[in-house]
Design an enzyme around this catalytic site. Sequence first.
Site, short mmCIF file in Angstrom:
data_model
loop_
_atom_site.label_atom_id
_atom_site.label_comp_id
_atom_site.label_asym_id
_atom_site.label_seq_id
_atom_site.Cartn_x
_atom_site.Cartn_y
_atom_site.Cartn_z
N GLY A 44 52.89 -23.82 2.39
CA GLY A 44 53.97 -24.01 1.52
C GLY A 44 53.97 -25.54 1.04
N VAL A 99 60.89 -29.02 1.97
CA VAL A 99 60.95 -29.77 3.50
C VAL A 99 59.61 -30.45 3.74
CG1 VAL A 99 60.36 -27.67 4.81
CG2 VAL A 99 61.89 -29.52 5.92
N GLY A 119 62.21 -22.89 14.16
CA GLY A 119 62.53 -24.18 13.71
C GLY A 119 63.99 -24.52 14.24
N LYS A 126 67.44 -30.96 -2.39
CA LYS A 126 67.21 -32.15 -1.67
C LYS A 126 66.50 -33.47 -2.55
CE LYS A 126 66.68 -30.20 2.72
NZ LYS A 126 66.02 -29.69 4.00
P1 ATR Z 1 61.23 -25.07 -3.73
O1 ATR Z 1 59.92 -24.33 -3.94
O2 ATR Z 1 62.27 -24.77 -4.83
O3 ATR Z 1 61.22 -26.21 -3.10
P2 ATR Z 1 61.47 -23.98 -1.10
O4 ATR Z 1 62.35 -22.80 -0.38
O5 ATR Z 1 61.61 -25.34 -0.38
O6 ATR Z 1 61.72 -24.04 -2.53
O7 ATR Z 1 59.86 -23.35 -1.11
C1 ATR Z 1 59.58 -22.22 -1.05
C2 ATR Z 1 58.11 -22.24 -0.56
O8 ATR Z 1 57.75 -20.94 -0.40
C3 ATR Z 1 57.11 -22.61 -1.57
O9 ATR Z 1 55.96 -23.38 -1.18
C4 ATR Z 1 56.79 -21.28 -2.30
O10 ATR Z 1 55.62 -21.17 -3.16
P3 ATR Z 1 55.63 -21.57 -4.67
O11 ATR Z 1 55.58 -23.14 -4.65
O12 ATR Z 1 54.33 -20.91 -5.06
O13 ATR Z 1 56.74 -21.02 -5.13
C5 ATR Z 1 56.71 -20.42 -1.14
N1 ATR Z 1 56.86 -19.03 -1.52
C6 ATR Z 1 58.10 -18.35 -1.91
N2 ATR Z 1 57.65 -16.91 -2.06
C7 ATR Z 1 56.49 -16.88 -1.50
C8 ATR Z 1 55.51 -15.69 -1.64
N3 ATR Z 1 56.05 -14.40 -2.11
N4 ATR Z 1 54.30 -15.99 -1.59
C9 ATR Z 1 53.63 -17.11 -1.14
N5 ATR Z 1 54.58 -18.26 -1.01
C10 ATR Z 1 55.92 -18.13 -1.50
#
Ligand code: ATR
Length: 264
Positions: free
Chosen positions: A125, A129, A231, A65
Amino acid sequence: MKKYFVIGNPINHSLSPKLQNRWLKENNIDATYDKIKLEDHEINDFIKDIKKQKIAGCNVTVPFKKKVIPFLDKLSQEAEKTQSVNTIIFDKGDLVGHNTDISGFNAAIKKLNFKIKGKKILILGAGGVVPSIIFALKNMHVQEIIITNRTREKAENLKFLFNNLKVLEWGDLTDFHMVINATSLGLNNETINLDFSSLGHDKLFYDIIYNPQETPFLKMGKQLGNTTENGKTMFVYQALEAFKLWHNMVPKVNTDTFKLLDND
Ligand code: ATR
């Protein structure tokens, strides 16, 4: 025949083709809509094909995005402010990036029996988004937006885009009226390791995830006596706004539309 796509990685879970193809058929539009998994280095060529009009337009999902922005000619005001594009259109020779996640979230909240103005919102998060959600929440005049993310720095970085955000350490909780799961936890049935049990009930637990329909986060929220919402409505209305941008028509949304997305 015009070709539309949704690009992302992974992309298998996307229900966009189901929905967009249903609407294309209902409106007798001679076009196709498919999903395509891209690697980072393939984005440029893909977008060039929109400029050449080999491809009519596309949706953009995680993790592209923000990454598509350098390849576009113009951004809508919302896409600019959030640095997030989920829909690309070709308009009078220009590639224009739009963000319809914002209106999708707006529509979803409006359809809930929840007066959001003046409320305290906790977002879990800080991924792709989240800027769109913050943008929408600010326009709804919520009282406070609090972000907590495993990687604290990513939550802190959102302060470059928006004023008055509060950041909380991952694992800490604070009182709220509405909590939004914007992490990817739940897509594959993962639980979120946060303890909401001492915060009381009568809150709104909202998950951006729509497939599966009820994540462990929503299950837990319900068990604790809260209202829950997934969602799906946001997903349908972001798709509707994209359809309007490409085809200048408003597609029908009814119970069948939602049923179409139920087979997960
Ligand atoms: P991106 O981070 O590449 O934008 P996303 O799917 O939009 O991808 O976001 C994933 C979200 O889920 C992020 O906030 C991520 O936290 P991090 O920034 O620390 O990576 C969160 N997330 C994914 N796996 C997680 C986990 N096991 N525990 C806590 N948060 C998690």
